[in-house]
Design a protein around this motif. Structure first.
Motif, PDB file in Angstrom:
ATOM      1  N   GLY A  57       0.803  -1.214   0.000  1.00  0.00           N
ATOM      2  CA  GLY A  57       0.000   0.000   0.000  1.00  0.00           C
ATOM      3  C   GLY A  57       0.836   1.265   0.000  1.00  0.00           C
ATOM      4  N   ALA A  58       0.176   2.351  -0.333  1.00  0.00           N
ATOM      5  CA  ALA A  58       0.845   3.653  -0.302  1.00  0.00           C
ATOM      6  C   ALA A  58       1.184   4.000   1.148  1.00  0.00           C
ATOM      7  CB  ALA A  58      -0.066   4.712  -0.902  1.00  0.00           C
ATOM      8  N   ARG A  59       2.282   4.734   1.318  1.00  0.00           N
ATOM      9  CA  ARG A  59       2.715   5.091   2.669  1.00  0.00           C
ATOM     10  C   ARG A  59       3.539   6.361   2.614  1.00  0.00           C
ATOM     11  NH1 ARG A  59       8.095   3.626   3.309  1.00  0.00           N
ATOM     12  NH2 ARG A  59       8.897   2.288   1.672  1.00  0.00           N
ATOM     13  N   THR A  60       3.834   6.871   3.769  1.00  0.00           N
ATOM     14  CA  THR A  60       4.708   8.030   3.868  1.00  0.00           C
ATOM     15  C   THR A  60       6.071   7.549   4.315  1.00  0.00           C
ATOM     16  OG1 THR A  60       2.842   9.428   4.467  1.00  0.00           O
ATOM     17  CG2 THR A  60       5.038  10.273   4.949  1.00  0.00           C
ATOM     18  N   GLY A  61       7.081   7.811   3.490  1.00  0.00           N
ATOM     19  CA  GLY A  61       8.441   7.422   3.817  1.00  0.00           C
ATOM     20  C   GLY A  61       9.264   8.637   4.200  1.00  0.00           C
ATOM     21  N   ARG A  62      10.542   8.440   4.415  1.00  0.00           N
ATOM     22  CA  ARG A  62      11.449   9.530   4.781  1.00  0.00           C
ATOM     23  C   ARG A  62      12.628   9.536   3.828  1.00  0.00           C
ATOM     24  NH1 ARG A  62       9.299  12.884   8.127  1.00  0.00           N
ATOM     25  NH2 ARG A  62       8.150  11.940   9.817  1.00  0.00           N
ATOM     26  N   ASN A  63      13.017  10.718   3.399  1.00  0.00           N
ATOM     27  CA  ASN A  63      14.222  10.880   2.607  1.00  0.00           C
ATOM     28  C   ASN A  63      15.393  10.743   3.576  1.00  0.00           C
ATOM     29  OD1 ASN A  63      16.493  11.852   1.273  1.00  0.00           O
ATOM     30  ND2 ASN A  63      15.327  13.372   0.113  1.00  0.00           N
ATOM     31  N   PRO A  64      16.265   9.731   3.401  1.00  0.00           N
ATOM     32  CA  PRO A  64      17.329   9.519   4.383  1.00  0.00           C
ATOM     33  C   PRO A  64      18.349  10.659   4.432  1.00  0.00           C
ATOM     34  CG  PRO A  64      17.562   8.005   2.530  1.00  0.00           C
ATOM     35  CD  PRO A  64      16.274   8.736   2.342  1.00  0.00           C
ATOM     36  N   ARG A  65      18.490  11.407   3.352  1.00  0.00           N
ATOM     37  CA  ARG A  65      19.469  12.499   3.333  1.00  0.00           C
ATOM     38  C   ARG A  65      18.958  13.731   4.069  1.00  0.00           C
ATOM     39  NH1 ARG A  65      22.461  13.499  -2.122  1.00  0.00           N
ATOM     40  NH2 ARG A  65      23.320  11.537  -1.402  1.00  0.00           N
ATOM     41  N   THR A  66      17.691  14.103   3.792  1.00  0.00           N
ATOM     42  CA  THR A  66      17.167  15.336   4.387  1.00  0.00           C
ATOM     43  C   THR A  66      16.237  15.082   5.562  1.00  0.00           C
ATOM     44  OG1 THR A  66      15.273  15.380   2.883  1.00  0.00           O
ATOM     45  CG2 THR A  66      17.287  16.491   2.156  1.00  0.00           C
ATOM     46  N   GLY A  67      15.668  13.878   5.645  1.00  0.00           N
ATOM     47  CA  GLY A  67      14.750  13.559   6.733  1.00  0.00           C
ATOM     48  C   GLY A  67      13.330  14.017   6.488  1.00  0.00           C
ATOM     49  N   GLU A  68      13.065  14.650   5.338  1.00  0.00           N
ATOM     50  CA  GLU A  68      11.708  15.125   5.078  1.00  0.00           C
ATOM     51  C   GLU A  68      10.805  13.977   4.632  1.00  0.00           C
ATOM     52  OE1 GLU A  68      11.065  17.041   0.902  1.00  0.00           O
ATOM     53  OE2 GLU A  68      13.046  17.678   1.614  1.00  0.00           O
ATOM     54  N   ALA A  69       9.504  14.135   4.876  1.00  0.00           N
ATOM     55  CA  ALA A  69       8.520  13.123   4.513  1.00  0.00           C
ATOM     56  C   ALA A  69       8.337  13.073   3.001  1.00  0.00           C
ATOM     57  CB  ALA A  69       7.182  13.426   5.194  1.00  0.00           C
ATOM     58  N   VAL A  70       8.217  11.838   2.479  1.00  0.00           N
ATOM     59  CA  VAL A  70       8.042  11.623   1.047  1.00  0.00           C
ATOM     60  C   VAL A  70       6.887  10.644   0.856  1.00  0.00           C
ATOM     61  CG1 VAL A  70       9.139  10.748  -1.046  1.00  0.00           C
ATOM     62  CG2 VAL A  70      10.505  11.938   0.654  1.00  0.00           C
ATOM     63  N   ALA A  71       5.995  10.941  -0.082  1.00  0.00           N
ATOM     64  CA  ALA A  71       4.884  10.035  -0.374  1.00  0.00           C
ATOM     65  C   ALA A  71       5.390   8.902  -1.261  1.00  0.00           C
ATOM     66  CB  ALA A  71       3.764  10.791  -1.073  1.00  0.00           C
ATOM     67  N   VAL A  72       5.168   7.657  -0.819  1.00  0.00           N
ATOM     68  CA  VAL A  72       5.544   6.480  -1.594  1.00  0.00           C
ATOM     69  C   VAL A  72       4.253   5.848  -2.100  1.00  0.00           C
ATOM     70  CG1 VAL A  72       6.704   4.232  -1.532  1.00  0.00           C
ATOM     71  CG2 VAL A  72       7.579   6.123  -0.148  1.00  0.00           C
ATOM     72  N   SER A  73       4.147   5.690  -3.411  1.00  0.00           N
ATOM     73  CA  SER A  73       2.911   5.180  -4.005  1.00  0.00           C
ATOM     74  C   SER A  73       2.775   3.669  -3.821  1.00  0.00           C
ATOM     75  CB  SER A  73       2.867   5.522  -5.496  1.00  0.00           C
ATOM     76  OG  SER A  73       3.949   4.905  -6.150  1.00  0.00           O
ATOM     77  N   GLU A  74       1.569   3.183  -4.066  1.00  0.00           N
ATOM     78  CA  GLU A  74       1.287   1.751  -3.992  1.00  0.00           C
ATOM     79  C   GLU A  74       2.082   1.036  -5.077  1.00  0.00           C
ATOM     80  OE1 GLU A  74      -2.793  -0.283  -3.397  1.00  0.00           O
ATOM     81  OE2 GLU A  74      -2.489  -0.144  -5.572  1.00  0.00           O
ATOM     82  N   LYS A  75       2.534  -0.175  -4.783  1.00  0.00           N
ATOM     83  CA  LYS A  75       3.278  -0.938  -5.775  1.00  0.00           C
ATOM     84  C   LYS A  75       3.058  -2.430  -5.588  1.00  0.00           C
ATOM     85  CE  LYS A  75       7.108   0.865  -4.150  1.00  0.00           C
ATOM     86  NZ  LYS A  75       8.494   1.265  -3.987  1.00  0.00           N
ATOM     87  N   ALA A  76       3.309  -3.161  -6.654  1.00  0.00           N
ATOM     88  CA  ALA A  76       3.232  -4.616  -6.627  1.00  0.00           C
ATOM     89  C   ALA A  76       4.656  -5.159  -6.582  1.00  0.00           C
ATOM     90  CB  ALA A  76       2.516  -5.140  -7.864  1.00  0.00           C
ATOM     91  N   VAL A  77       4.894  -6.141  -5.714  1.00  0.00           N
ATOM     92  CA  VAL A  77       6.230  -6.726  -5.587  1.00  0.00           C
ATOM     93  C   VAL A  77       6.131  -8.245  -5.715  1.00  0.00           C
ATOM     94  CG1 VAL A  77       7.188  -4.880  -4.164  1.00  0.00           C
ATOM     95  CG2 VAL A  77       6.046  -6.773  -3.071  1.00  0.00           C
ATOM     96  N   PRO A  78       7.113  -8.870  -6.369  1.00  0.00           N
ATOM     97  CA  PRO A  78       7.107 -10.332  -6.458  1.00  0.00           C
ATOM     98  C   PRO A  78       7.571 -10.935  -5.140  1.00  0.00           C
ATOM     99  CG  PRO A  78       9.019  -9.459  -7.578  1.00  0.00           C
ATOM    100  CD  PRO A  78       8.212  -8.279  -7.127  1.00  0.00           C
ATOM    101  N   VAL A  79       6.968 -12.053  -4.779  1.00  0.00           N
ATOM    102  CA  VAL A  79       7.370 -12.776  -3.580  1.00  0.00           C
ATOM    103  C   VAL A  79       7.579 -14.242  -3.941  1.00  0.00           C
ATOM    104  CG1 VAL A  79       6.253 -11.242  -1.920  1.00  0.00           C
ATOM    105  CG2 VAL A  79       4.980 -13.145  -2.854  1.00  0.00           C
TER     106      VAL A  79
END
Length: 114
Positions: A57-79
């Protein structure tokens, strides 16, 4: 192991086949699995395991360099889920080794401690 090593190993085990033909077969198998996953299905190889697609699902991530919040879109991943036979091959119990029998400790009076 990478794909070229797999093709090479199969060619060694099957000297009556051309390496280019083995490479076509390996590519056909992998393409078929990828096509099944792209259509939202799954692929199962008995005794080895199964490949499927999971939605993240979509989530809010963090930019590791600046620490600011970044929107991460929904994605499909192989398992991949290993099959029963594969898990058994990976989890072979260790060989039974003969344990050293240590002599019983004796106390100051020469008696064996329990």
């Amino acid at each position: 192991m990478i794909k070229s090593e797999l093709v090479q190993k199969l060619a060694e085990q099957n000297p009556h086949l051309y390496q280019r033909d083995i490479e076509k077969v390996v590519n056909a198998i992998l393409d078929t699995i990828a096509d099944a996953l792209a259509q939202g299905g799954r692929a199962e190889i008995r005794g080895f395991g199964s490949f499927a697609v999971k939605k993240r699902g979509a989530r809010t991530g963090r930019n590791p360099r600046t620490g600011e919040a970044v929107a991460v879109s929904e994605k499909a991943v192989p398992v991949f889920k290993a099959g029963k036979e594969m898990r058994q091959r990976l989890n072979i119990p260790p060989r039974q080794t003969s344990k050293k029998v240590e002599p019983a400790a004796t106390n100051i009076n020469g008696f064996v401690d329990a």
